[in-house]
Design an enzyme around this catalytic site. Structure first.
Site, short mmCIF file in Angstrom:
data_model
loop_
_atom_site.label_atom_id
_atom_site.label_comp_id
_atom_site.label_asym_id
_atom_site.label_seq_id
_atom_site.Cartn_x
_atom_site.Cartn_y
_atom_site.Cartn_z
N GLU A 115 101.66 13.15 -15.84
CA GLU A 115 101.96 14.56 -15.53
C GLU A 115 101.73 14.88 -14.07
OE1 GLU A 115 99.27 13.41 -16.90
OE2 GLU A 115 97.52 14.67 -16.50
N CYS A 152 94.45 9.05 -19.58
CA CYS A 152 93.21 8.93 -18.81
C CYS A 152 91.99 8.84 -19.74
CB CYS A 152 93.09 10.07 -17.81
SG CYS A 152 91.87 9.73 -16.52
N HIS A 185 97.92 9.36 -14.67
CA HIS A 185 98.36 10.68 -15.11
C HIS A 185 99.87 10.82 -14.93
CE1 HIS A 185 94.44 12.60 -15.71
NE2 HIS A 185 94.02 11.75 -14.78
#
Lengths: 251, 196
Positions: free
Chosen positions: B180, B77, B178
């Site tokens: 994650e 990001c 993202h």
């Protein structure tokens, strides 16, 4: 293409259990982390955890819960309830929440929206609005729908957008719990007025209601609680249905 | 394998740590130069604003350190945007690992909201960070600025226009989304990176 989002909402009471869950075949239904993980596996796009116990002790436990959710669940989640000042936001984001939702605190102190946006970015700041349709107007309410204000929905939504809110979570008290569909006209009016995403809340009872919130209501996301908690609508099923109906969702 | 996550003044650094733990990999979150230099993999996460973050990196000399790393590095990001040349956000001079500028989304119609937030699909995925399996899959984005498609583009996504969802060049890899926070798909992509 950016997908429309389906968001289960979990009300956390007694610090560690989810209110109003009644799964027949799900042993750990009351465990907020387990339930969130299950929704995530079924295809939920985000989760919302609301702390409905307001005690000081409860707040500490809720922060612990946020930490566990962040550790276990691989989709974004929003937390709300009991957020009154910037240090509450800091605590919850540090525990791993992706966004915070503020409601009464914003109505009492609109500057809080601006502070959150400035300190952490608009994308973390969800402003939740509870409003009831009465005498031809949408009136905003405080304290979980218990105290009416003199503020109108559309004015308030415009104000918080200007202050830096990243999203509006609009719950129609008129439709909440009735299961006859979302407040699509008001949702569409908000979507036409605002430049930030609108999350529809209150009124889901059938799969068609979700479709209508996206098509008629032009919502970016639809939130629901009991239809998911009681197993009346499965998220996987719902998304298959929406895809067939031409709504772009993540499968 | 030692995976180091660069610790700096950005938000939500620990969510990457959590995601790696779910993959059974423990990581160190650190700003110690020696630990970062010796790690097998380095992750440069980031949620925040370009200008303040970049000046923090300069003050702490992390900027030079990141540019000199030789092992696989993954920017996420804001991390990806800071690895580019310059950003329109705060008119910021960045690390210039990828010789390309970062621009702000311009809405083309009322429905185009900025930030671009939510789940969107990957296309034109390149070998390296990705396998063919990720073509067309959904990942989670939250950003107001984007990197245009360029020579280093390793995946694209469409929002108001086609932009770079990922970049790669030599030992540097980066995702605008993202991983994650992107469920099982994101975990696959992180696992791909750990295998590089």
């Amino acid at each position: 293409m950016l997908a429309k989002r389906i968001i289960p909402c979990l009300d956390i009471k007694d610090e560690t259990t989810v209110k109003g869950v009644n799964f027949v075949n799900f042993r750990n239904a009351g465990d907020p982390v387990e339930l969130g993980a299950q929704y995530s596996r079924e295809g939920a796009d985000e989760l919302v955890y609301l702390d409905i116990t307001a005690s000081h002790e409860g707040r500490k436990t809720f922060t612990e819960l946020v930490r566990k959710v962040a550790a276990c669940i691989s989709i974004p989640f929003t937390v709300g309830g009991g957020i009154n000042e910037i240090k509450d936001v800091d605590r919850l984001l540090n525990a791993g929440a992706d966004k915070v939702s503020i409601n009464s605190a914003a109505l009492r102190n609109p500057q809080l929206v601006e502070e959150i946006a400035k300190n952490f970015g608009s994308q973390v700041c969800v402003v939740a609005i509870d409003a009831n349709y009465e005498n031809n107007n949408w009136i905003c309410y405080l304290n979980g729908g218990r105290i009416p204000t003199h503020t109108y929905l559309y004015d308030w939504a415009a104000e918080v957008e200007n202050l830096g809110a990243g999203e509006i979570l609009f719950t129609s008290m008129t439709h909440d719990g009735v299961k006859t569909g979302y407040a699509n006209e008001a949702l569409a009016a908000l979507a036409n007025q605002l430049h930030i995403p609108v999350i529809a809340s209150g009124g889901a009872g059938e799969k068609e209601h979700f479709r209508d919130a996206f098509t008629l209501g032009k919502a970016d996301a639809a939130l629901a609680a009991s239809v998911f908690h009681f197993g009346e609508i499965g998220i996987t099923d719902l998304k298959q249905y929406l895809l067939k109906e031409g709504v772009n969702v993540r499968i | 394998m030692v995976v180091a996550i660069i610790k700096y003044n950005a938000g939500n650094i620990y969510s990457v740590d959590y995601a790696l733990k779910r993959l059974g990999i423990s990581s160190v979150v650190t700003a110690e130069p020696e630990v970062l230099q010796k790690a097998d993999k380095v992750i440069f996460p980031g949620v925040g604003e370009a200008r303040t973050t970049m000046s923090y990196l300069k003050d702490t000399k992390l900027d030079l350190l990141i540019k000199d790393l030789r092992q696989p590095v993954l920017g996420i990001c804001l991390g990806m945007q800071l690895m580019c040349k310059r950003s329109e956000e705060g008119k910021t001079e960045c690390l210039n690992i990828f010789d390309v500028d970062v621009k702000r989304f311009i809405p083309q119609k009322h429905e185009d909201k900025v930030p671009h937030m939510g789940w969107n699909t990957l296309s034109n995925v390149a070998e390296g960070l990705f396998t063919k399996e990720q073509e067309g899959q959904f990942v989670y984005f939250v950003h107001s600025y984007y990197v245009p498609v360029n020579n280093y583009t390793a995946a694209t996504t469409e929002y108001t226009l086609l932009f770079s969802a990922a970049l790669q060049k030599d030992n540097y890899y980066a995702t605008q989304f993202h991983p994650e926070k992107s469920g099982a798909v994101g975990e696959k992509i992180l696992a791909n990176f750990l295998r590089l």
